[in-house]
Design an enzyme around this catalytic site. Structure first.
Site, mmCIF file in Angstrom:
data_model
loop_
_atom_site.group_PDB
_atom_site.id
_atom_site.type_symbol
_atom_site.label_atom_id
_atom_site.label_comp_id
_atom_site.label_asym_id
_atom_site.label_seq_id
_atom_site.Cartn_x
_atom_site.Cartn_y
_atom_site.Cartn_z
ATOM 1 N N GLY A 10 -0.789 34.405 25.022
ATOM 2 C CA GLY A 10 -0.197 34.895 26.280
ATOM 3 C C GLY A 10 -1.500 35.142 27.397
ATOM 4 O O GLY A 10 -1.324 35.997 28.279
ATOM 5 N N SER A 12 -2.679 33.450 29.975
ATOM 6 C CA SER A 12 -2.767 32.423 30.975
ATOM 7 C C SER A 12 -2.374 33.554 32.212
ATOM 8 O O SER A 12 -2.530 32.912 33.371
ATOM 9 C CB SER A 12 -1.741 31.253 31.031
ATOM 10 N N SER A 13 -1.835 34.797 32.090
ATOM 11 C CA SER A 13 -1.541 35.544 33.351
ATOM 12 C C SER A 13 -1.615 36.890 32.804
ATOM 13 O O SER A 13 -1.623 37.189 31.752
ATOM 14 C CB SER A 13 -0.164 35.091 33.755
ATOM 15 N N GLY A 14 -1.482 37.945 33.757
ATOM 16 C CA GLY A 14 -1.353 39.193 33.719
ATOM 17 C C GLY A 14 -2.461 39.848 32.683
ATOM 18 O O GLY A 14 -3.485 39.592 32.508
ATOM 19 N N SER A 130 2.781 45.710 22.475
ATOM 20 C CA SER A 130 4.437 46.001 22.683
ATOM 21 C C SER A 130 4.620 46.575 23.921
ATOM 22 O O SER A 130 4.376 45.840 24.817
ATOM 23 C CB SER A 130 4.692 47.156 21.341
ATOM 24 N N TYR A 144 15.375 42.883 24.619
ATOM 25 C CA TYR A 144 13.893 42.840 24.988
ATOM 26 C C TYR A 144 13.349 44.438 24.120
ATOM 27 O O TYR A 144 12.369 44.211 23.437
ATOM 28 C CB TYR A 144 13.508 43.114 26.325
ATOM 29 N N SER A 147 13.468 43.705 20.508
ATOM 30 C CA SER A 147 12.230 42.839 20.052
ATOM 31 C C SER A 147 10.774 43.873 19.985
ATOM 32 O O SER A 147 10.006 43.659 18.971
ATOM 33 C CB SER A 147 11.890 41.674 20.909
ATOM 34 N N LYS A 148 10.680 44.688 20.928
ATOM 35 C CA LYS A 148 9.685 45.656 20.877
ATOM 36 C C LYS A 148 9.673 46.738 19.833
ATOM 37 O O LYS A 148 8.517 47.102 19.273
ATOM 38 C CB LYS A 148 9.328 46.095 22.141
#
Length: 277
Positions: A10, A12-14, A130, A144, A147-148
């Site tokens: 992940g 590509s951003s943030g 997380s 969501y 999942s976390k």
């Protein structure tokens, strides 16, 4: 000293992109993976690779490329993730599968590929990104949060199993962060509503709550990148890393006083429905 190597999903951003820049600036060899690899930061020490963590062949190719280039893998940062928001009654199970595949199973797949390498080295660390949402919850984010929470339990179990080999698995739990995360989560929530959904009023009310939290938190992606770095490099790592005392306090309240927290959520939801932003 051999240059240390970190894998960041992940990227590509943030927070992922900020972490890639930070690790590279501090002399690490960074392999950033993302579906939109062209958006991964370009800088010395950063290699951008295409990666969809829900595709096993992508994960195999990602790790294989690193091991072709480098003698070791020091850290894997499982950062890829998103929020599949919407009322639990209406979120399609196909979307649920995608949420779990991205936020949990993708991390598990990559980790299974990396552990044998780290075990042979007798060193290495898995850093799982997380959220405080692993302990708390609000309306419309159920899958969501599931999942976390699952990622937290998975990471803790993994940590117990790996310590015998000199490896660790730790969790970074961000709270509200100044990013596009909430806007994307709200887009998912709107897309998951049925045509005549009885939850439209709740979505309208929650829009103000989610976006306000991001505006006032003060946490930037760069702030969280420094937390990633601490979690990856601390000589004696903790199970959990937080950006702020408030984030840690909220998770403590939710864990230590679950009934009180639930009552607060019920009362808060009633209030925002009567007084939407």
């Amino acid at each position: 000293m051999t240059q240390r190597t970190v894998l960041i999903t992940g990227a590509s951003s943030g927070m992922g992109a900020a972490a890639a820049r930070l690790f590279a600036a501090r002399g690490w060899r960074v392999y950033g993976g993302a579906r939109r690899e062209t958006l991964i930061p370009t800088a010395p020490n950063i290699t951008a690779l295409h990666l969809d963590v829900t595709v096993h062949s992508d994960n195999v190719r990602f790790v294989s490329q690193v091991m072709t280039d480098q003698p070791r893998i020091d850290v894997l940062i499982n950062n890829a993730g998103y929020g599949e928001f919407g009322p639990l009654e209406e979120v399609p199970l196909s979307a649920v599968h995608q949420q779990l595949a991205t936020n949990l199973l993708g991390a598990a797949d990559l980790t299974q590929l990396v552990i044998p390498i780290m075990r042979r080295q007798r060193s290495g660390r898995i850093v799982n990104i997380s959220s405080i949402a692993g302990d708390i919850y609000t309306p419309l984010g159920g899958w969501y949060y599931v999942s976390k929470h699952a990622l937290n339990v998975w990471s803790d179990t993994l940590d117990v199993e790996l310590r015998q080999f000199g490896l660790r698995s730790v969790v970074v739990a961000p709270g509200d962060t100044a990013s596009s995360w909430s806007a994307i989560a709200l887009q998912h929530a709107a897309a998951n509503l049925t045509t005549d959904s009885p939850y439209r009023g709740l979505l309208t009310a929650m829009q103000g709550v989610l976006t306000t939290g991001e505006r006032v938190s003060g946490a930037t992606s760069a702030d969280l990148a420094t937390v990633f770095y601490r979690a990856a490099t601390a000589p004696h790592p903790r199970r959990r890393y937080y950006h702020s005392p408030l984030d840690q306090f909220l998770t403590h309240v939710a864990r230590a006083h679950p009934t009180l927290y639930h009552q607060a959520m019920v009362a808060g939801t009633r209030f925002i429905m009567r007084h939407p932003h």
